[in-house]
Design a protein around this motif. Structure first.
Motif, PDB file in Angstrom:
ATOM      1  N   ILE A 282       0.846  -1.192   0.000  1.00  0.00           N
ATOM      2  CA  ILE A 282       0.000   0.000   0.000  1.00  0.00           C
ATOM      3  C   ILE A 282       0.881   1.241   0.000  1.00  0.00           C
ATOM      4  O   ILE A 282       1.775   1.376   0.835  1.00  0.00           O
ATOM      5  CB  ILE A 282      -0.932   0.007   1.223  1.00  0.00           C
ATOM      6  N   VAL A 283       0.630   2.140  -0.934  1.00  0.00           N
ATOM      7  CA  VAL A 283       1.382   3.391  -1.041  1.00  0.00           C
ATOM      8  C   VAL A 283       0.506   4.528  -0.527  1.00  0.00           C
ATOM      9  O   VAL A 283      -0.663   4.632  -0.907  1.00  0.00           O
ATOM     10  CB  VAL A 283       1.814   3.652  -2.500  1.00  0.00           C
ATOM     11  N   VAL A 284       1.084   5.380   0.309  1.00  0.00           N
ATOM     12  CA  VAL A 284       0.331   6.469   0.927  1.00  0.00           C
ATOM     13  C   VAL A 284       1.070   7.785   0.713  1.00  0.00           C
ATOM     14  O   VAL A 284       2.263   7.892   1.022  1.00  0.00           O
ATOM     15  CB  VAL A 284       0.159   6.244   2.449  1.00  0.00           C
ATOM     16  N   GLY A 285       0.381   8.772   0.187  1.00  0.00           N
ATOM     17  CA  GLY A 285       0.946  10.102   0.049  1.00  0.00           C
ATOM     18  C   GLY A 285       0.710  10.909   1.312  1.00  0.00           C
ATOM     19  O   GLY A 285      -0.434  11.077   1.736  1.00  0.00           O
ATOM     20  N   VAL A 286       1.793  11.398   1.930  1.00  0.00           N
ATOM     21  CA  VAL A 286       1.704  12.093   3.220  1.00  0.00           C
ATOM     22  C   VAL A 286       2.267  13.508   3.087  1.00  0.00           C
ATOM     23  O   VAL A 286       3.355  13.701   2.549  1.00  0.00           O
ATOM     24  CB  VAL A 286       2.486  11.333   4.310  1.00  0.00           C
TER      25      VAL A 286
END
Length: 309
Positions: free
Chosen positions: A172-176
């Motif tokens: 899972i890739v998450v933009g923070v």
């Protein structure tokens, strides 16, 4: 709010892929699956009853077929099917606000053109108060004699058929964005990673301030100190969630470049991509930021848009 996963179904390949993804998600969450078909067919008296009846029968047949498939793939899953009349965007947004999660289909136009989510999907993700996931049509899968075989040969009855829609190898890739609160996004990401047994890759993108322009040409390492500070800030933001979910392998990275570009690139190998959506400061109605907009249109993986307040 009702504990359930809701999916919009209209008979398109994209919506069927969304229903498949949503069914597995409902199993993971141990909640019912709600199949929702929104019909805009008018009730005007000049519409011949025979035509209205044919449309109604077709919609109900579609819902039955999708419900039967979900129940067959995931034994024990409670499936509710409902057909309602109304404006699609408004009805689906209301449904999203009543559920734990809404899942919609996203239409693909090819690698170069990107993926067009459609005006309805964009309106919903821009206005919903609950998370919305957009799923594009699945690639063709091997089908056995029973018509229900996943890519690993399983029948999907345990909710882990390996074909839940655009499965990648990158977790899972998450933009923070470390400069703004994003607790709902991090909470959703860690919870989802724990459910699926997947690693998390948290990305914060940045560029050197204009004042660094000349210095960076003379000294390529001029921005290293700033980069190190950003890494520390991201780790500080993520650490409480690592402690809360020790079973989740989470890596935090700061990368130089456009956030939209970096997130789209990272999505290539992901099983799921997550981005946050902030409420605009001005009363301009539903709004989707440029990073979320780019990811929704160009990610080959399912994209989750999480409201941040």
């Amino acid at each position: 709010m009702t504990p359930q996963v809701t999916v919009g179904v209209d008979g398109s390949e994209e919506s069927l892929a969304a229903a498949h993804w949503a069914a597995r998600e409902a199993v993971l969450r141990e909640v019912p699956l709600r199949l929702l078909h929104v019909s805009a067919w008018p009730d005007a008296p000049e519409v011949p009853a025979v035509h209205a009846g044919a449309v109604t029968e077709g919609d109900e047949a579609l819902l039955r077929e999708v419900a039967e498939r979900a129940e067959k793939d995931h034994r024990g899953l409670e499936v509710r099917a409902e057909r309602v009349r109304g404006r699609a965007a408004e009805t689906l947004t209301a449904a999203a606000n009543e559920a734990d999660l809404l899942v919609l289909g996203s239409r693909g136009l090819g690698a170069l053109a990107g993926f067009v989510a459609g005006s309805v999907s964009l309106a919903v993700v821009g206005a919903a108060r609950q998370p919305v996931v957009l799923v594009r049509a699945e690639a063709p899968r091997p089908v056995g004699s029973d018509g229900n075989v996943g890519s690993d040969g399983s029948d999907g009855s345990d909710g882990s058929d390996g074909s839940d829609g655009n499965v990648g190898s990158g977790g899972i890739v998450v933009g923070v964005d470390i400069y703004h609160p994003c607790e709902p996004l991090l909470g959703f990401a860690f919870t989802e990673a724990a459910r699926r047994g997947l690693p998390l890759r948290l990305l914060h993108s940045w560029t050197l301030p204009a004042s660094y322009g000349y210095a960076s040409l003379v000294d390529p390492g001029a921005g290293e100190e700033l980069g190190d500070r950003l890494v520390g800030g991201l780790d500080d933001l993520v650490e409480p969630w690592r402690q809360r979910y020790p079973e989740v392998g989470a890596t935090a990275e700061t990368v130089v470049g456009s956030a939209a570009y970096r997130m789209v690139e990272a999505s290539r190998d992901a099983e799921l991509v997550l981005v946050g959506r902030r409420r605009p400061h001005l009363p301009l109605g539903p709004h989707l930021g440029h990073v979320a907009h780019a990811v929704v249109h160009h990610s080959p993986a399912p994209v989750g848009v999480i409201p941040l307040g």
